[in-house]
Motif scaffolding. Sequence first.
Motif, PDB file in Angstrom:
ATOM      1  N   PRO A 283      -3.047  -1.827  -3.487  1.00  0.00           N
ATOM      2  CA  PRO A 283      -4.015  -2.704  -3.846  1.00  0.00           C
ATOM      3  C   PRO A 283      -5.235  -2.503  -5.066  1.00  0.00           C
ATOM      4  O   PRO A 283      -5.769  -1.553  -5.080  1.00  0.00           O
ATOM      5  CB  PRO A 283      -4.739  -2.658  -2.536  1.00  0.00           C
ATOM      6  CG  PRO A 283      -3.855  -2.372  -1.271  1.00  0.00           C
ATOM      7  CD  PRO A 283      -3.761  -1.483  -2.421  1.00  0.00           C
ATOM      8  N   ALA A 284      -5.218  -3.168  -5.711  1.00  0.00           N
ATOM      9  CA  ALA A 284      -5.663  -4.038  -7.229  1.00  0.00           C
ATOM     10  C   ALA A 284      -7.052  -4.473  -6.617  1.00  0.00           C
ATOM     11  O   ALA A 284      -8.749  -4.277  -7.520  1.00  0.00           O
ATOM     12  CB  ALA A 284      -5.507  -4.420  -8.383  1.00  0.00           C
TER      13      ALA A 284
ATOM     14  N   ARG B 221      -4.027  -6.688   0.578  1.00  0.00           N
ATOM     15  CA  ARG B 221      -3.015  -5.644   1.870  1.00  0.00           C
ATOM     16  C   ARG B 221      -1.673  -5.897   1.410  1.00  0.00           C
ATOM     17  O   ARG B 221      -0.672  -6.601   1.749  1.00  0.00           O
ATOM     18  CB  ARG B 221      -3.407  -6.711   3.008  1.00  0.00           C
ATOM     19  CG  ARG B 221      -5.038  -6.685   3.266  1.00  0.00           C
ATOM     20  CD  ARG B 221      -5.080  -4.635   3.263  1.00  0.00           C
ATOM     21  NE  ARG B 221      -6.810  -5.029   3.957  1.00  0.00           N
ATOM     22  CZ  ARG B 221      -8.244  -5.625   3.354  1.00  0.00           C
ATOM     23  NH1 ARG B 221      -7.705  -5.379   2.424  1.00  0.00           N
ATOM     24  NH2 ARG B 221      -9.487  -5.335   3.627  1.00  0.00           N
ATOM     25  N   LEU B 222      -0.766  -4.069   1.661  1.00  0.00           N
ATOM     26  CA  LEU B 222       0.710  -4.256   1.536  1.00  0.00           C
ATOM     27  C   LEU B 222       0.893  -4.367   3.046  1.00  0.00           C
ATOM     28  O   LEU B 222       0.308  -4.251   3.509  1.00  0.00           O
ATOM     29  CB  LEU B 222       0.554  -2.529   0.556  1.00  0.00           C
ATOM     30  CG  LEU B 222       0.125  -2.236  -0.641  1.00  0.00           C
ATOM     31  CD1 LEU B 222       0.135  -0.460  -0.482  1.00  0.00           C
ATOM     32  CD2 LEU B 222       0.677  -2.727  -1.521  1.00  0.00           C
TER      33      LEU B 222
ATOM     34  N   SER C 172       9.499   4.016   0.307  1.00  0.00           N
ATOM     35  CA  SER C 172       8.725   4.838   1.142  1.00  0.00           C
ATOM     36  C   SER C 172       7.630   3.662   1.010  1.00  0.00           C
ATOM     37  O   SER C 172       6.907   4.689   0.274  1.00  0.00           O
ATOM     38  CB  SER C 172       9.448   6.089   1.523  1.00  0.00           C
ATOM     39  OG  SER C 172       8.700   6.008   3.308  1.00  0.00           O
ATOM     40  N   GLY C 173       7.135   3.135   2.154  1.00  0.00           N
ATOM     41  CA  GLY C 173       6.057   3.100   2.832  1.00  0.00           C
ATOM     42  C   GLY C 173       5.475   4.283   3.203  1.00  0.00           C
ATOM     43  O   GLY C 173       6.106   4.767   4.556  1.00  0.00           O
ATOM     44  N   LEU C 174       3.649   4.284   3.306  1.00  0.00           N
ATOM     45  CA  LEU C 174       3.402   5.142   3.996  1.00  0.00           C
ATOM     46  C   LEU C 174       2.489   4.178   5.542  1.00  0.00           C
ATOM     47  O   LEU C 174       1.732   3.092   4.551  1.00  0.00           O
ATOM     48  CB  LEU C 174       2.082   6.055   3.043  1.00  0.00           C
ATOM     49  CG  LEU C 174       2.717   6.970   2.449  1.00  0.00           C
ATOM     50  CD1 LEU C 174       1.383   7.804   1.802  1.00  0.00           C
ATOM     51  CD2 LEU C 174       3.266   7.891   3.464  1.00  0.00           C
TER      52      LEU C 174
ATOM     53  N   THR D  13       0.135  -0.865   6.340  1.00  0.00           N
ATOM     54  CA  THR D  13       0.941  -0.443   5.259  1.00  0.00           C
ATOM     55  C   THR D  13      -0.082   0.532   4.155  1.00  0.00           C
ATOM     56  O   THR D  13      -0.562  -0.490   3.235  1.00  0.00           O
ATOM     57  CB  THR D  13       2.318  -1.097   4.292  1.00  0.00           C
ATOM     58  OG1 THR D  13       2.283  -1.722   5.380  1.00  0.00           O
ATOM     59  CG2 THR D  13       2.745   0.100   3.121  1.00  0.00           C
ATOM     60  N   HIS D  14      -0.034   1.829   3.897  1.00  0.00           N
ATOM     61  CA  HIS D  14      -1.127   2.136   3.410  1.00  0.00           C
ATOM     62  C   HIS D  14      -1.048   2.289   1.622  1.00  0.00           C
ATOM     63  O   HIS D  14      -1.891   1.786   0.670  1.00  0.00           O
ATOM     64  CB  HIS D  14      -1.559   3.615   3.266  1.00  0.00           C
ATOM     65  CG  HIS D  14      -2.879   4.417   3.207  1.00  0.00           C
ATOM     66  ND1 HIS D  14      -4.025   3.835   2.985  1.00  0.00           N
ATOM     67  CD2 HIS D  14      -2.511   5.283   2.684  1.00  0.00           C
ATOM     68  CE1 HIS D  14      -4.479   4.817   2.010  1.00  0.00           C
ATOM     69  NE2 HIS D  14      -3.769   5.789   1.712  1.00  0.00           N
TER      70      HIS D  14
END
Length: 843
Positions: free
Chosen positions: A531-532, A537-538, A555-557, A664-665
Motif C-alpha cells: 500500500p502507498a 489494503r491489499l 504469491s501474497g503474504l 494480505t500483507h
Amino acid sequence: MFRTALRNVLAHKARLLMTALAVVLGVAFAAGSLVFSQTRSGAAAEHASAGYDRVAVNVGVDAVPDGSAPTGLDERLAARLARVPGVAHAANRVDGSAAVADHDGRLLGDGDSHRGSNYAPGPDGTDAAYRFTTGRGPTHDDEIALDAATAARGGYRTGDRVRVGTGQSAATYRLSGVFDSDGHRLTDGGTLTLFTTRTAQRLFATPGHVQSIELTAKSGTSAPELADRVGPLLPKGASAVTGAMLGRIQANLAAADDDTMGQILLGFSLVALFVAAFLISNTFTMLIGRRARELALLRLLGASGRQVRRILLAESVLVGAVSSALGLAVGTGVAAALNQLLGTSGTPAGPLVLSPATLLGTLLLGTAVTVVAAWLPARRAMAIAPVTALTSSDTPAPATARSRRTAIGAVLTALGVLIVVYGAVGAGPDARTVIAMGTLSAVVGVLGLIPLLARPFVSLLRPLLLRLSPVQGVLATRNTTRDPRRTGATAAALTIALALASGLSVLGASADHYLERATTHDFTADYLVKPAVDSARLTAANTKAAAKAPGTTVSGLNQSTGYQLGGQSAVLTGVDPDAAGRLMRYDLVDGTLDSLTRGQIAVADYKAEEAGWHVGQTLPVRRGETSGRVTIGAVYRADPQSNLLPSITAADSLVARYDKTPQTHLVLVAGDGGASPAAYRALTRALGDDPALSVLDRRAVQDEYSGGIGDQLDVFYALLTVAALIAGLGVTNTLALSVLERQKEIGVLRAVGLDRGQVTRMIRWEALIVGAFGAVLGTVLGVFLGWALGRTLQESVAGYTLVLPWGRLACGIAAAMAVALLASLWPARKAARVAVTTATAAA
C-alpha cells in the motif's frame, strides 16, 4: 591591567586571528542552529495552526460506547447545528487518503501524507477552506480539485484527466480547479485532493455520514460560548472543541517535530565549540611561551603572578567577546539565508526569531569557552620567573610528554575503556547511559595521552618518510616529536572530529547491512506490491490481478492471527506453496519446503528454538472454534525483524481452513524475463493503474527501508565538516606560530643548503604527520565506540552485526590529511620566505 591586555591583543592580532576565527565559527554554528531551529519551529507552528482562526468550533467523533470504530456523524446534524443561535455556517468534512498519479502512472508527492477531502461550499457557493487560483471546486462526482503544488509537480492543468487511488479503488477524474489551502490541511511534500461530498462519503466514510463539522460564528458570539450551546445537541461519543484549541494542539505538535532537528544542530555546534577550545588553548600556550620574556619583564617591574594571569584572562575575554559577537552576527545571517532557501509550500519561511536568551546565551557561551580554554595556559604563566627577562631568547623550551597530566590521562582512559566495555556487554537496560559516561572518561583520557602517543606514532611513520623524502621527512619527524604536547594539542581537534565521523560510519554501515539482510536478502522476487497510502489494503483480489500480468509468478503474504499452536500464540502466513521458493529465500536448516504442498508448515529457527519444536513434530492447532493438527515439515533461518520472512509459513489452503479472510500483507511478483520497464508497466496495468499501490523493484525496496539512514548520515557528516574546518585552523595556527618560534632554525637550514621548496615540503610533511596522527587515533576511538553502541542494539534488534566500512574510514583519514595539508599552505609559504641572514641575527 585592562589597558595592558588591550595593547597585547592589538599587538598580537595576527597571531590571535586563527583563535578568533575558531570562536567565530563555533559561535556562528551555535547561534545559527538556535536561531534557525526557533525560526523554523515558529514558522511550522504558525503554518500548522493556520486556518483554525476561521473555525469557531469543530465537532468530531471521539469514540462510541462499545469501543468499536466510530461510523461518523449523521450529516443532518450539520443542518440542526446551523440553526443554533450564533452559528453562521456549518460545513461537513469527510477526510481520507487519496493517492494521485502523474502522467506516467507513478505516485505524486514525496511526503507521507496523501490526503483526500470533500469540497463543502456554503451559501455563497464557495468553501472558505480553499482559495482557488484557477478553475473551481468539484461539483460533479467525476470531478476533483488538486492543491497547487501537486498540480505543478504532475504538470496538470484545469480540464486534464487525473488518475486517483483511494485504497478501495482507482478512477480517473476531470480536474475542475487548482487551489491553495490552510497549513493544517497541506503538509510538506504531501498531496490534497478534493472530491464532492457524496464521492468522499462513498470513498472515505458511509453514505449520509461525515467525520467532523466545522462551525463558524456570527459576529458577537465567542467560540467558547458557541461550544457550550452546541454541546447538548451532540450525540454520544461526539464533542465540540474550539478552533483556537485545535490550533494550539497542531502548533505544539509541529514545533515539537522541528525541535528534534534543532537539538541535533545544537549538539553539533557544541562539538564545534569543544574542538575550538583545543585550538584556543594551544594558541594561548604557544603565545605565552613566545612571550616569556615580555611576561617576565612585567614580573620584574613588580607585577605579581596573579596579575599576569589576570592580564592573560582579560585578553581571552576580549578575544572571546569580540569573536562571539561576530559569530552571532554570522550565525544569524546564515540562519536568515537558510530560512529563505529552505522555505516550502508545506512550511514557508517565517519571520526571524531572535530571542534574548539565544543572543545572550551564545555570547556568554563563546566567551566562556575562550576563557576556560585559556585558563591553564594563563595559570602556567604565573610560574614564569622574573629572571627570564634577562635571557637571550623568547623561544620556550620544548614541552615533554612526561607529566602528571599524562598519568591522569592514562588512568581516565583505562577507566573509560573498562566502563564502555562493561556497558556494551553487561550493563542491561542502562547500557547506553553507562557507555556515555565511559566515553566521556575515555575521550578526556585520550586527549591527555595524545602527547605521549605522538612519539611512537611518528616512529612508525619514519621508515616510510625516509623512502619518500629522506631530508624533509626526517626533519618533519624531528620537529613534530620535539614538542609532543603541542603536536598532541594540534591533533586533538582532528581526533574528536574523526571519532564522531568514524563512530557514525560504523553504526550506519552496520544498520545498512542489517536492513539489507532484513529486506532484500530474503527477497528474491522482482517486484513487491504494498500500500502507498494509509487507507489502502491489499486483498486476495490484488494477488489475482497481479497474476494476470503475462509471464509472472505471484504469491501474497497472507497473515492470519489468533492461533494457538502447540499451546502457544502464533501467527500463520499463507503463501502459494508452488511459488514461495522462487519469491523468497528460505535458508533451510532441516526438512524441505515441498512439505508445504502436503499441508505441513515451515517454522523459522528462532521460533522453533523458543518453542522447542523440530521437523516431524505434530502440533495441535486452534483458531476460534476450529481445531486440528499440523506437522512441521521444515525449519529455516530467519531474522525476527525481517519484513518478509514470517515466523510460520503455511500454504494458503491450510490457512483457509481456519481463516477465510486473512490480511494480505504484501504481494511478491517475479517475471520470466526479470525486472524491466515492460514488466513494470504490465504489472501496474494488471493492478488497475492504482497509485494507491506501490510497485517496488529490489532497489526501491532497499531504498525505502534503508535509504533514510544514508541521508541522515550525510547530514551529520556535513555538520562535522565545521568541526574539521576548525581543526584545520588549529593546524594552520600551530604551524604558523611554530614557524615564528623557529625562524633562526629555518634560517640555519637555509644557510646549510635547504632551498625554499624543501622548506615548504618540510612544513607540509609536518602537517601531514599531525593530520595522520589525529585521524588514525580518532578513527580507532570511533570504531571502538561504534562497536560498543552497536552491542546495545543486539538485544533488541536480532541479527545486528558489526560491519566496518573500510572505504568510509579510509576516506575519513584521507580527508583529515587533506585538511591538514591545506592548512599548511600559508605557514609553509611563510617559512619559505625566512631569510638566510636570520640565522646570524642577534637575539
